[in-house]
Scaffold this motif. Structure first.
Motif, PDB file in Angstrom:
ATOM      1  N   ALA A   1       0.830  -1.202   0.000  1.00 52.93           N
ATOM      2  CA  ALA A   1       0.000   0.000   0.000  1.00 52.93           C
ATOM      3  C   ALA A   1       0.866   1.253   0.000  1.00 52.93           C
ATOM      4  O   ALA A   1       0.541   2.253  -0.654  1.00 52.93           O
ATOM      5  CB  ALA A   1      -0.936  -0.005   1.204  1.00 52.93           C
ATOM      6  N   GLU A   2       1.993   1.217   0.720  1.00 46.94           N
ATOM      7  CA  GLU A   2       2.884   2.371   0.774  1.00 46.94           C
ATOM      8  C   GLU A   2       3.517   2.629  -0.588  1.00 46.94           C
ATOM      9  O   GLU A   2       3.636   3.777  -1.025  1.00 46.94           O
ATOM     10  CB  GLU A   2       3.978   2.142   1.817  1.00 46.94           C
ATOM     11  CG  GLU A   2       4.918   3.339   1.958  1.00 46.94           C
ATOM     12  CD  GLU A   2       6.054   3.086   2.940  1.00 46.94           C
ATOM     13  OE1 GLU A   2       6.710   4.046   3.348  1.00 46.94           O
ATOM     14  OE2 GLU A   2       6.276   1.902   3.280  1.00 46.94           O
ATOM     15  N   GLU A   3       3.909   1.545  -1.282  1.00 45.85           N
ATOM     16  CA  GLU A   3       4.537   1.706  -2.591  1.00 45.85           C
ATOM     17  C   GLU A   3       3.541   2.212  -3.634  1.00 45.85           C
ATOM     18  O   GLU A   3       3.917   2.931  -4.563  1.00 45.85           O
ATOM     19  CB  GLU A   3       5.132   0.383  -3.044  1.00 45.85           C
ATOM     20  CG  GLU A   3       6.365  -0.046  -2.266  1.00 45.85           C
ATOM     21  CD  GLU A   3       6.837  -1.434  -2.641  1.00 45.85           C
ATOM     22  OE1 GLU A   3       8.064  -1.650  -2.691  1.00 45.85           O
ATOM     23  OE2 GLU A   3       5.973  -2.316  -2.863  1.00 45.85           O
ATOM     24  N   ARG A   4       2.286   1.843  -3.503  1.00 44.88           N
ATOM     25  CA  ARG A   4       1.267   2.266  -4.475  1.00 44.88           C
ATOM     26  C   ARG A   4       0.822   3.710  -4.275  1.00 44.88           C
ATOM     27  O   ARG A   4       0.201   4.289  -5.158  1.00 44.88           O
ATOM     28  CB  ARG A   4       0.021   1.384  -4.348  1.00 44.88           C
ATOM     29  CG  ARG A   4       0.210  -0.058  -4.713  1.00 44.88           C
ATOM     30  CD  ARG A   4      -1.131  -0.766  -4.606  1.00 44.88           C
ATOM     31  NE  ARG A   4      -0.963  -2.200  -4.512  1.00 44.88           N
ATOM     32  CZ  ARG A   4      -1.957  -3.062  -4.354  1.00 44.88           C
ATOM     33  NH1 ARG A   4      -3.192  -2.607  -4.251  1.00 44.88           N
ATOM     34  NH2 ARG A   4      -1.730  -4.344  -4.289  1.00 44.88           N
ATOM     35  N   GLU A   5       1.119   4.285  -3.145  1.00 50.26           N
ATOM     36  CA  GLU A   5       0.584   5.593  -2.791  1.00 50.26           C
ATOM     37  C   GLU A   5       0.905   6.657  -3.848  1.00 50.26           C
ATOM     38  O   GLU A   5       2.069   6.858  -4.202  1.00 50.26           O
ATOM     39  CB  GLU A   5       1.124   6.041  -1.431  1.00 50.26           C
ATOM     40  CG  GLU A   5       0.499   7.323  -0.923  1.00 50.26           C
ATOM     41  CD  GLU A   5       1.027   7.716   0.447  1.00 50.26           C
ATOM     42  OE1 GLU A   5       0.708   8.836   0.887  1.00 50.26           O
ATOM     43  OE2 GLU A   5       1.777   6.921   1.058  1.00 50.26           O
ATOM     44  N   GLY A   6      -0.114   7.289  -4.344  1.00 53.45           N
ATOM     45  CA  GLY A   6       0.060   8.363  -5.308  1.00 53.45           C
ATOM     46  C   GLY A   6       0.170   7.926  -6.750  1.00 53.45           C
ATOM     47  O   GLY A   6       0.188   8.756  -7.652  1.00 53.45           O
TER      48      GLY A   6
END
Length: 330
Positions: A104-109
């Motif tokens: 989820a952190e890597e997908r952010e934005g």
């Protein structure tokens, strides 16, 4: 005036270090009507913080910026998203065009992923996030021609030129002054916005290039001039459009959408994520004494937009003109 036949253009900011990928990406941009801007001497981050219209940002998994402490493309995406939340970010990946394996952190934005070996994955992102609205070419030509004529009518001894129309996703404003006018026709409802800088316009007025007395010209005269440009351009366009299909009482728009403005951030929102249709005009002194004036004209169809109905009316009108003898088929 610059003509075009097939597609609108859009500016995209590119973060790409791999030489082979740059070549392929350049070809893709040319195929899809994109104007690619890339970092020069690590200035891309400052570009994002400046007042420049963009449609999207293209990065790769390997993108980095050591000076900013950015180690990879995912960190870069998060950083860009914090700066310009309204801009879709497309990330280039090797061998896959999805985000399913990311945290989820890597997908952010990140709006979506594409693989250069699968060109359709790139086109799908453009269709979904950038070319999200269809703008009939004949309508764009009318907008361009009438605004061009309006500027020629309002200013003396200037050369009016304009660039290719383009689409933007961001909501930035340009210059010191802004004129905003509700616009409505049988096929759309929204706003037309005209933006410019105050000082170059004042100089044109002082030099007698308009009908305004320039003796004591100040910002009030500039605001009046911008209002005149807006009214004349829309008045001419509305007349042309209503000639195709006169408005009916039942077609009146009764919906309103809040508009929010942050003057400090030079940001305006019309309550929609739909792309804005933009025209950039330049007024250049034919005598070479005055600084050029830049005008940005933007159309935002945030309430109603029915290009199919417009196209049908436009085509029917051509048929009627042929039948009446006003036009001949070549």
């Amino acid at each position: 005036m610059i003509g075009f036949d097939k597609q609108l253009v859009s500016k995209v900011l590119i973060f790409e270090d791999a030489a082979a990928a740059q070549v392929k990406l350049k070809a893709l941009c040319a195929d899809h009507g994109l104007i690619g801007l890339k970092q020069a001497q690590h200035s891309a981050m400052s570009l994002l913080e400046s007042n420049i219209d963009l449609g999207a940002v293209l990065i790769s998994e390997g993108s980095s910026d050591a000076s900013a402490g950015i180690a990879d493309g995912f960190a870069l995406a998060r950083h860009i998203h914090l700066l310009r939340k309204e801009l879709p970010i497309f990330i280039r990946r090797e061998g896959r065009c999805d985000l399913d394996d990311l945290s989820a952190e890597e997908r952010e934005g990140i709006a979506g992923a594409y693989d250069l070996e699968q060109p359709d994955s790139f086109k799908q992102l453009l269709d979904q996030y950038l070319a999200d609205t269809e703008y009939p070419i004949s309508l764009i030509r009318r907008m361009e021609e009438i605004t061009h004529s309006s500027l020629n009518a309002l200013f003396r001894d200037v050369e009016v030129t304009n660039e290719l129309p383009y689409l933007v996703k961001d909501k930035l404003t340009y210059g010191d002054i802004l004129s905003l006018l509700p616009i409505e026709s049988p096929w759309f409802s929204g706003y037309m916005m005209v933006q410019s800088e105050e000082q170059p316009m004042i100089e044109l007025i002082k030099d007698g290039r308009t009908a305004i007395d320039g003796t004591n010209a100040d910002f009030r005269d500039v605001m009046g001039m911008l209002s005149e440009i807006t009214n004349l351009a829309w008045g001419g366009l509305r007349t042309r459009l209503l000639a195709l299909h006169p408005a009916q009482a039942a077609e009146e728009t009764r919906i309103s959408v809040p508009i929010t403005v942050n003057q400090y951030k030079e940001y305006i929102s019309f309550g929609t994520d739909r792309s804005q249709l933009c025209f950039k005009y330049s007024l250049r002194d034919i005598h070479g004494r005055l600084a050029p004036v830049t005008l940005y004209q933007k159309f935002i169809f945030n309430i109603r937009w029915s290009p199919e109905e417009y196209r049908q009316a436009d085509e029917n009108n051509v048929d009627e003109l042929v039948e009446s003898g006003c036009l001949e088929l070549f």
